[in-house]
Design a protein around this motif. Structure first.
Motif, PDB file in Angstrom:
ATOM      1  N   ALA A 130       1.086  -1.084   0.656  1.00 15.63           N
ATOM      2  CA  ALA A 130       0.023  -0.205  -0.104  1.00 15.63           C
ATOM      3  C   ALA A 130       0.813   1.364   0.238  1.00 15.63           C
ATOM      4  N   ALA A 131       1.823   1.923   0.663  1.00 13.20           N
ATOM      5  CA  ALA A 131       3.084   2.464   0.493  1.00 13.20           C
ATOM      6  C   ALA A 131       3.374   2.526  -0.447  1.00 13.20           C
ATOM      7  N   GLU A 132       3.983   1.757  -1.853  1.00  8.96           N
ATOM      8  CA  GLU A 132       4.720   1.210  -3.025  1.00  8.96           C
ATOM      9  C   GLU A 132       4.050   2.615  -3.744  1.00  8.96           C
ATOM     10  N   ALA A 133       2.313   1.766  -3.358  1.00 11.63           N
ATOM     11  CA  ALA A 133       0.985   2.934  -4.225  1.00 11.63           C
ATOM     12  C   ALA A 133       0.916   3.516  -3.819  1.00 11.63           C
ATOM     13  N   GLY A 134       1.320   3.926  -2.935  1.00 10.87           N
ATOM     14  CA  GLY A 134       0.891   5.676  -2.483  1.00 10.87           C
ATOM     15  C   GLY A 134      -0.172   5.653  -1.596  1.00 10.87           C
ATOM     16  N   THR A 203       6.084 -11.863 -10.556  1.00 14.07           N
ATOM     17  CA  THR A 203       4.953 -10.944 -10.750  1.00 14.07           C
ATOM     18  C   THR A 203       3.455 -10.688  -9.985  1.00 14.07           C
ATOM     19  N   MET A 204       3.279 -11.736  -8.492  1.00 17.48           N
ATOM     20  CA  MET A 204       2.019 -11.171  -7.990  1.00 17.48           C
ATOM     21  C   MET A 204       1.985  -9.863  -7.446  1.00 17.48           C
ATOM     22  N   THR A 205       3.468  -9.684  -6.841  1.00 19.21           N
ATOM     23  CA  THR A 205       3.881  -8.565  -5.804  1.00 19.21           C
ATOM     24  C   THR A 205       3.487  -7.272  -6.675  1.00 19.21           C
ATOM     25  N   THR A 206       3.974  -7.017  -7.887  1.00 23.33           N
ATOM     26  CA  THR A 206       4.208  -5.960  -8.710  1.00 23.33           C
ATOM     27  C   THR A 206       3.020  -5.499  -9.284  1.00 23.33           C
ATOM     28  N   LEU A 207       2.893  -3.907  -9.060  1.00 23.96           N
ATOM     29  CA  LEU A 207       1.253  -3.496  -8.872  1.00 23.96           C
ATOM     30  C   LEU A 207       1.236  -3.538 -10.172  1.00 23.96           C
TER      31      LEU A 207
END
Length: 330
Positions: A130-134, A203-207
């Motif tokens: 979530a933090a990576e996604a802002g 792959t699954m953790t790449t936004l």
């Protein structure tokens, strides 16, 4: 974590795994028939076409995107499971052309069977993505449950005039896939054997954030993400909602390493078989049943399927005028 906790295999506490444990699409549609009124007024996207999220206009230039997604463990590592589940939930917002704003956790945990310290690792993984996604992550809800489950409820924002919808496809545009397939069979193999596939986890953790932004920048107006109903299932829903047919060039579809070998060894999720059973009446195919099964493989946190070209990603087919078959695979 304690030594005992690190030896626990989370996938062994779940009947299904990831998005492969979704309710079968045909069964779900029968249950929802007549219960989902068409969007009207400021409700721009509802449940009538099975799109990825609900969208409500709140002003001329702003819409709210709302979705939720959760599932049982797809990998044994609790931190990675949290990351995967969060990326998968956020994907629904990206699939609509939106940006996630705030999310809350959804956690079910068998407290008498799995140390609660592992739940903390799951939540930490979700928080990091979530933090990576802002995206703000603020609280949530937890219950004591015999089977572990985790995910997010997400609210995002979008421009109501620049949405990616699954009913906006037109004949003549190419189809682009932004992540390789094979996640279902690899996760099934991981659950059965304990083998770890780092490329599948990556792959699954790449936004899907960058793919969504690139699709919008390229002028796309139609997309969906590829998750539990497989490529064929989600493409069928897109083509049906848009009133077109779709041609898939099977040789152009990318797969993760070891996916085909894992399929050949028999690691096929039940969800993948149900997907193919559902779409088969609507498919005209010149490829083998094995190839169709891989194309129907139930993905977890898969990529975007975009009606339009997205730079850096492969074109796997195109949309055509509605024909006798909704999907043509060759």
């Amino acid at each position: 974590m304690t030594a005992a906790a690190t030896k626990i295999r989370l996938t062994q506490f779940a009947a299904g795994g990831g998005c492969a444990c979704k309710v079968p699409p045909g069964e779900l549609e029968r249950v929802l028939a007549g219960l989902t009124p068409a969007p009207s007024g400021d409700l721009l996207v509802g449940a009538d076409n099975g799109d990825d999220a609900a969208v409500v206009r709140v002003s001329d230039g702003r819409a709210i995107v709302l979705t939720t997604d959760f599932f049982t463990p797809v990998v044994d590592d609790p931190y990675d499971w949290g990351r995967i589940a969060a990326a998968n939930a956020l994907s629904d917002v990206y699939a609509m052309g939106g940006e996630p704003l705030v999310a809350v956790n959804l956690l079910a945990w068998p407290r008498d069977r799995i140390p609660f310290e592992l739940a903390a690792e799951v939540l930490r993984g979700g928080a990091d993505v979530a933090a990576e996604a802002g995206c703000h992550l603020a609280g949530g809800h937890s219950i004591d449950d015999p089977e572990p489950k985790y995910g997010l409820a997400v609210t995002g924002t979008a421009d109501p005039g620049r949405l990616l919808r699954n009913d906006a496809g037109v004949a003549g545009v190419p189809l682009t896939l932004t992540k390789p397939l094979g996640l279902g069979v690899l996760n099934n193999r991981h659950k059965a054997t304990g083998e770890v596939f780092p490329d599948a986890v990556a792959t699954m953790t790449t936004l899907n954030r960058d793919a969504s932004r690139a699709a919008l920048a390229a002028g796309a107006v139609c997309a969906t993400d590829v998750t539990g109903f497989g490529l064929l299932g989600h493409l069928y829903k897109l083509a049906r909602a848009s009133g077109v047919s779709a041609v898939v060039e099977a040789a152009a579809v990318p797969y993760l390493d070891a996916a085909r070998a894992s399929y050949a060894d028999g690691f096929v999720p039940g969800g993948s078989r149900r997907n193919l059973d559902w779409v088969r009446p609507h498919v005209s195919s010149s490829v083998s049943d094995d190839e169709l099964m891989l194309l129907a493989d139930a993905q977890t946190s898969g990529g975007l399927l975009v009606a339009g070209e997205v730079p850096g990603h492969p074109v796997i087919g195109h949309l055509v005028p509605r024909g006798d078959a909704t999907l043509v695979v060759r």
